[in-house]
Design an enzyme around this catalytic site. Sequence first.
Site, PDB file in Angstrom:
ATOM      1  N   LYS A 196      40.313 110.346  72.205  1.00  0.00           N
ATOM      2  CA  LYS A 196      40.733 110.408  70.807  1.00  0.00           C
ATOM      3  C   LYS A 196      39.568 110.533  69.845  1.00  0.00           C
ATOM      4  O   LYS A 196      39.600 111.312  68.908  1.00  0.00           O
ATOM      5  CB  LYS A 196      41.552 109.154  70.500  1.00  0.00           C
ATOM      6  CG  LYS A 196      42.125 109.110  69.088  1.00  0.00           C
ATOM      7  CD  LYS A 196      43.230 110.111  68.943  1.00  0.00           C
ATOM      8  CE  LYS A 196      43.809 110.134  67.551  1.00  0.00           C
ATOM      9  NZ  LYS A 196      44.566 111.386  67.331  1.00  0.00           N
TER      10      LYS A 196
ATOM     11  N   TRP B  73      35.012 107.319  79.144  1.00  0.00           N
ATOM     12  CA  TRP B  73      35.092 108.791  79.062  1.00  0.00           C
ATOM     13  C   TRP B  73      33.729 109.258  79.545  1.00  0.00           C
ATOM     14  O   TRP B  73      32.735 109.110  78.845  1.00  0.00           O
ATOM     15  CB  TRP B  73      35.358 109.225  77.620  1.00  0.00           C
ATOM     16  CG  TRP B  73      35.611 110.693  77.496  1.00  0.00           C
ATOM     17  CD1 TRP B  73      36.816 111.334  77.630  1.00  0.00           C
ATOM     18  CD2 TRP B  73      34.651 111.723  77.206  1.00  0.00           C
ATOM     19  NE1 TRP B  73      36.650 112.684  77.459  1.00  0.00           N
ATOM     20  CE2 TRP B  73      35.327 112.958  77.203  1.00  0.00           C
ATOM     21  CE3 TRP B  73      33.274 111.730  76.977  1.00  0.00           C
ATOM     22  CZ2 TRP B  73      34.704 114.176  76.956  1.00  0.00           C
ATOM     23  CZ3 TRP B  73      32.636 112.953  76.737  1.00  0.00           C
ATOM     24  CH2 TRP B  73      33.354 114.147  76.719  1.00  0.00           C
TER      25      TRP B  73
ATOM     26  N   LYS C 117      47.202 122.791  69.603  1.00  0.00           N
ATOM     27  CA  LYS C 117      48.139 121.743  70.037  1.00  0.00           C
ATOM     28  C   LYS C 117      48.704 122.086  71.404  1.00  0.00           C
ATOM     29  O   LYS C 117      48.770 121.250  72.294  1.00  0.00           O
ATOM     30  CB  LYS C 117      49.262 121.673  68.993  1.00  0.00           C
ATOM     31  CG  LYS C 117      49.819 120.380  68.591  1.00  0.00           C
ATOM     32  CD  LYS C 117      48.991 119.361  67.910  1.00  0.00           C
ATOM     33  CE  LYS C 117      47.607 119.145  68.342  1.00  0.00           C
ATOM     34  NZ  LYS C 117      46.695 118.639  67.349  1.00  0.00           N
TER      35      LYS C 117
ATOM     36  N   ASN D 247      29.071 102.329  74.844  1.00  0.00           N
ATOM     37  CA  ASN D 247      29.653 103.581  74.359  1.00  0.00           C
ATOM     38  C   ASN D 247      28.513 104.348  73.709  1.00  0.00           C
ATOM     39  O   ASN D 247      27.781 103.774  72.904  1.00  0.00           O
ATOM     40  CB  ASN D 247      30.759 103.267  73.348  1.00  0.00           C
ATOM     41  CG  ASN D 247      31.281 104.515  72.653  1.00  0.00           C
ATOM     42  OD1 ASN D 247      31.112 105.624  73.157  1.00  0.00           O
ATOM     43  ND2 ASN D 247      31.908 104.326  71.505  1.00  0.00           N
ATOM     44  N   GLY D 248      28.352 105.633  74.059  1.00  0.00           N
ATOM     45  CA  GLY D 248      27.288 106.427  73.462  1.00  0.00           C
ATOM     46  C   GLY D 248      26.491 107.145  74.528  1.00  0.00           C
ATOM     47  O   GLY D 248      26.922 107.236  75.685  1.00  0.00           O
TER      48      GLY D 248
ATOM     49  N   GLU E  54      46.045 125.833  64.488  1.00  0.00           N
ATOM     50  CA  GLU E  54      46.379 124.474  64.923  1.00  0.00           C
ATOM     51  C   GLU E  54      47.514 124.504  65.951  1.00  0.00           C
ATOM     52  O   GLU E  54      47.512 123.738  66.909  1.00  0.00           O
ATOM     53  CB  GLU E  54      46.739 123.615  63.697  1.00  0.00           C
ATOM     54  CG  GLU E  54      47.314 122.246  63.992  1.00  0.00           C
ATOM     55  CD  GLU E  54      46.405 121.326  64.806  1.00  0.00           C
ATOM     56  OE1 GLU E  54      45.253 121.683  65.093  1.00  0.00           O
ATOM     57  OE2 GLU E  54      46.884 120.242  65.181  1.00  0.00           O
TER      58      GLU E  54
ATOM     59  N   HIS F 293      42.923 145.253  68.245  1.00  0.00           N
ATOM     60  CA  HIS F 293      41.491 145.507  68.466  1.00  0.00           C
ATOM     61  C   HIS F 293      41.014 144.890  69.779  1.00  0.00           C
ATOM     62  O   HIS F 293      39.817 144.689  69.961  1.00  0.00           O
ATOM     63  CB  HIS F 293      40.680 144.987  67.275  1.00  0.00           C
ATOM     64  CG  HIS F 293      41.037 145.694  65.998  1.00  0.00           C
ATOM     65  ND1 HIS F 293      40.664 146.989  65.745  1.00  0.00           N
ATOM     66  CD2 HIS F 293      41.799 145.306  64.948  1.00  0.00           C
ATOM     67  CE1 HIS F 293      41.158 147.374  64.568  1.00  0.00           C
ATOM     68  NE2 HIS F 293      41.857 146.371  64.070  1.00  0.00           N
TER      69      HIS F 293
ATOM     70  N   ARG G 108      40.853 106.025  73.827  1.00  0.00           N
ATOM     71  CA  ARG G 108      39.453 106.399  73.570  1.00  0.00           C
ATOM     72  C   ARG G 108      38.770 106.991  74.805  1.00  0.00           C
ATOM     73  O   ARG G 108      37.679 107.528  74.712  1.00  0.00           O
ATOM     74  CB  ARG G 108      38.661 105.164  73.119  1.00  0.00           C
ATOM     75  CG  ARG G 108      39.155 104.563  71.829  1.00  0.00           C
ATOM     76  CD  ARG G 108      38.230 103.453  71.413  1.00  0.00           C
ATOM     77  NE  ARG G 108      36.938 103.985  71.079  1.00  0.00           N
ATOM     78  CZ  ARG G 108      36.546 104.308  69.848  1.00  0.00           C
ATOM     79  NH1 ARG G 108      37.349 104.136  68.841  1.00  0.00           N
ATOM     80  NH2 ARG G 108      35.343 104.796  69.630  1.00  0.00           N
TER      81      ARG G 108
ATOM     82  N   GLU H 289      45.914 121.928  74.338  1.00  0.00           N
ATOM     83  CA  GLU H 289      45.329 120.634  74.702  1.00  0.00           C
ATOM     84  C   GLU H 289      46.288 119.731  75.467  1.00  0.00           C
ATOM     85  O   GLU H 289      45.855 118.924  76.269  1.00  0.00           O
ATOM     86  CB  GLU H 289      44.741 119.902  73.485  1.00  0.00           C
ATOM     87  CG  GLU H 289      45.745 119.337  72.527  1.00  0.00           C
ATOM     88  CD  GLU H 289      45.103 118.556  71.385  1.00  0.00           C
ATOM     89  OE1 GLU H 289      44.185 117.770  71.646  1.00  0.00           O
ATOM     90  OE2 GLU H 289      45.541 118.718  70.242  1.00  0.00           O
TER      91      GLU H 289
ATOM     92  N   CYS I 206      35.059 106.157  74.826  1.00  0.00           N
ATOM     93  CA  CYS I 206      34.927 104.889  75.532  1.00  0.00           C
ATOM     94  C   CYS I 206      35.468 103.764  74.650  1.00  0.00           C
ATOM     95  O   CYS I 206      35.229 103.749  73.452  1.00  0.00           O
ATOM     96  CB  CYS I 206      33.499 104.562  75.921  1.00  0.00           C
ATOM     97  SG  CYS I 206      32.787 105.735  77.062  1.00  0.00           S
TER      98      CYS I 206
END
Length: 606
Positions: free
Chosen positions: A601, A76, A483, A100-101, A479, A502, A27, A486, A2
Amino acid sequence: MCGIIGYTGHLDALKVLLQGLEQLEYRGYDSAGIALLSGKGDDKFLIKKAGPVATLKDACEKLDVESHCGIGHTRWATHGGVNDTNAHPHIAGKVTLIHNGIIENYHNIIEKFGFRDSLVSETDTEVAARLLDYYYSKDPYEAIRKTIREITGSYAFCIMFEDIHDKIFCVRNVSPMVAAHMKDGSFVASDVTAVIPYTNRYFVIPEYQIVTLTKEEIFVQDLEGHPVSPEILEVNWNIEAAQKNGFPHYMLKEIHEQPEALRNTITPRLKDGLPDFSEDGIPDEVLAECEKISIVACGTAMYAGMVGKALIEPIIKIPVSVNIASEFRYESPLVDEKTLVLIVSQSGETIDTLAALRLSKECGAKVLSIVNVKGSTIARESDYVFYTHAGPEIAVASTKAYMVQLASLYLIGCRMAMIRGKFTENTARDFISRLSGASTAVEKILEHKEQIKTAASVVAKAKDAFFVGRGLDYAFSLEGSLKLKEISYIHAEAYAAGELKHGTIALIEENTPVVALATQDHIYGKTISNIREVRARGAFVILITKTGAEIPEDICDIHFAVPMSHDRFTVFPVAAILQLLAYYTSDMKGLNVDKPRNLAKSVTVE
Ligand code: M6R
């Protein structure tokens, strides 16, 4: 998570808020909204819309209001679906609030105060707005104090009261918020990106203190009403650094900034060709005396930690663990006074990482953090900070921050090896000279992107992709896989190459892309055998080796050679290839590269 912006001053508040929201959109981008006080009578204007800031901007076009005080939010979603009603700001009686939170006890508050019938949204935020209004009768400080006494959870609140025309009140616990004052007025925001167009001087709002923004000044007081003088910080980058500068996306720009970011992070830590952290205030004893290392982080930062472990453990020969920060508190971590906890975080605000830091300190460990954002909560709460100098990273997918986190771990590993007698001075000098060559190796990858686009055109058609490698290559592939998934929404997994048979090899079908990393000489032959196994089952193999490696016939469909002669350092050019592969795949699929769905982010909720 947010984005919060608030402004009171002489400028057009609507313009300031919309510009701030654009800067903060990374954000959270489910919905956005603004509230303005008109300054005449009790008029207030509220516009909020599901969708990106652009939708809000369109909705504000016809708004004819003169306002110099307002608050804005990009959301968000945590509580309640993505729709106009759940978007912030929330109004309850005389109170207008953005948040925010997460308010953990909002259900109890609803019951205790009988709010159930008056709520119009599904959010925890509206409950806080109701509570503020319940307690408000002319004294904003009293209302805020009483409200936060009732609330448990994390919050950054920005509050306007209908009958106080040009003031904004803020208070926070855990969730980040900064404030800045300049001649045109006062600003509050979730991070400095939104205030940078106006000033580079700001302060972090201290937890549990009430901040009042007026046109002329900002004043801070503790909960007893005593004035407080927070420390003023300065950002060392300007607004250009947070813009696209001709690139179609932030991610591509940030990939291209990596050589410079590497130089900026490595060079200031070198004295006579050897790593030296005296300017960072990190004493050698911290690196020399620990008996084990615990690297704690989330996502990309955690994958940088995986590379750090694969590098440092065999050199220093002490146990190095990598812990997922969100699991750390629940797995009885083996952390004590003899442990050095290395926290890795770009934002310095990731709440799970912060909680792990706090627990590590309670256990008596020394905490050294590798952080990109100056003055962030993790930086402030750590015993020692190793700042990376990547500049602002705006794309949600982390690229340059990963690169400099790696460089930092390499520098720390080298210094540790020197002071523990594992490296001679010459070995350390050689290590550093190879590390310093990383920026040139990345530059070479950036100069030849055509073949990466070809590989991306194949990957873009796939529903699954695999990344395989052994040893350090396995750590790099984690990574690479994150990448790709996402930003392209292609299911991607990283596997230790020897592990495929396996179980996972059952997923390989005709043309399934397998990105095979084989940059480690001592296990090259074994990795090649594993590649043959997927090749035999129809995989489309994209092979990455060092320049000069002997490539068996018909082992791959596309081959990239990285210009790094020493195995330990191949991660830098390899990372650039994998980032570009993900970037072009996402772009070719027409997706929102910089703001992938469901993500944000800075992850400031648990
Ligand atoms: O700000 P942090 O480095 O603490 O963030 C941790 C993760 O959320 C982050 O690395 C995330 O995985 C990346 N943005 C993904 O590209």
